[in-house]
Design a protein around this motif. Sequence first.
Motif, PDB file in Angstrom:
ATOM      1  N   GLY A   7      40.617 -67.748  61.487  1.00 34.28           N
ATOM      2  CA  GLY A   7      41.160 -67.394  60.172  1.00 34.28           C
ATOM      3  C   GLY A   7      40.520 -68.205  59.068  1.00 34.28           C
ATOM      4  O   GLY A   7      40.186 -67.680  57.999  1.00 34.28           O
ATOM      5  N   SER A   8      40.310 -69.493  59.340  1.00 36.03           N
ATOM      6  CA  SER A   8      39.694 -70.364  58.353  1.00 36.03           C
ATOM      7  C   SER A   8      38.259 -69.938  58.056  1.00 36.03           C
ATOM      8  O   SER A   8      37.836 -69.893  56.893  1.00 36.03           O
ATOM      9  CB  SER A   8      39.738 -71.809  58.860  1.00 36.03           C
ATOM     10  OG  SER A   8      39.323 -72.701  57.870  1.00 36.03           O
TER      11      SER A   8
ATOM     12  N   VAL B 182      43.430 -67.320  56.753  1.00 32.85           N
ATOM     13  CA  VAL B 182      42.556 -66.589  55.820  1.00 32.85           C
ATOM     14  C   VAL B 182      43.076 -66.790  54.395  1.00 32.85           C
ATOM     15  O   VAL B 182      42.332 -67.140  53.477  1.00 32.85           O
ATOM     16  CB  VAL B 182      42.496 -65.080  56.162  1.00 32.85           C
ATOM     17  CG1 VAL B 182      41.810 -64.306  55.046  1.00 32.85           C
ATOM     18  CG2 VAL B 182      41.771 -64.849  57.481  1.00 32.85           C
TER      19      VAL B 182
ATOM     20  N   VAL C  80      36.826 -66.908  58.545  1.00 35.75           N
ATOM     21  CA  VAL C  80      36.821 -65.606  57.851  1.00 35.75           C
ATOM     22  C   VAL C  80      37.208 -65.796  56.385  1.00 35.75           C
ATOM     23  O   VAL C  80      36.636 -65.169  55.489  1.00 35.75           O
ATOM     24  CB  VAL C  80      37.752 -64.601  58.559  1.00 35.75           C
ATOM     25  CG1 VAL C  80      37.972 -63.355  57.711  1.00 35.75           C
ATOM     26  CG2 VAL C  80      37.183 -64.217  59.925  1.00 35.75           C
ATOM     27  N   GLY C  81      38.146 -66.707  56.124  1.00 37.68           N
ATOM     28  CA  GLY C  81      38.586 -66.956  54.757  1.00 37.68           C
ATOM     29  C   GLY C  81      37.526 -67.581  53.870  1.00 37.68           C
ATOM     30  O   GLY C  81      37.626 -67.517  52.640  1.00 37.68           O
TER      31      GLY C  81
END
Length: 200
Positions: A60-61, A22, A63-64
């Motif tokens: 995570g990527s 993120v 959502v980031g």
Amino acid sequence: MVEWMQNLMDSLGYLGIFLLMVAENLFPPIPSELIMPSAGFAAARGDMTLPMVILMGTLGSVVGTLPLYYIGKFFGEERLIQWADQYGKWLTLSGDDIRRAGEWFDRHGTRAVLFGRMVPGIRSLLSLPAGINSMSMPAFLIYSALGSALWSGLLAYAGYALGENYDQVERYVGPASKVILGLLIAGFIIWILRRKQAQA
């Protein structure tokens, strides 16, 4: 930085991978080229499993990407067009250029998001034009997830395969990202020069 990231993953496990990815999207100096190979090495040691490492890196990527998407969506094309018409002459940029870019993104946006997620240096920035051009959220999420999964999977597997030498991944990806970034900058300069010649 590597030691700090490794400590975070050691203490938080899969959540650490998620949080680091993120942050990597919001603060590009934190490189996925170090995070995911390190996580892949942890899987090779038996501390984690490779599928879960790739899954958490991908989540995570994705959502980031959302904050930058909504920043682009919030400011919108019209505000940027007004700004370009007022101040853009210093950058040889006009409101019409932004409109054309919006039309181009409408035609190629999904491919840009899919493949751009695998290009270091511009991975994070792709969310802005997607938001500005109001790319549909389901499509944005799907293509971001596919591109992120391929990138996370490649890096994690490289770290898994290299074992203790996982940090060598960044050595090869780093120069490649500089070449790609250099080509993009060169393309932008050529575009400006051609535009000035057309206006002359």
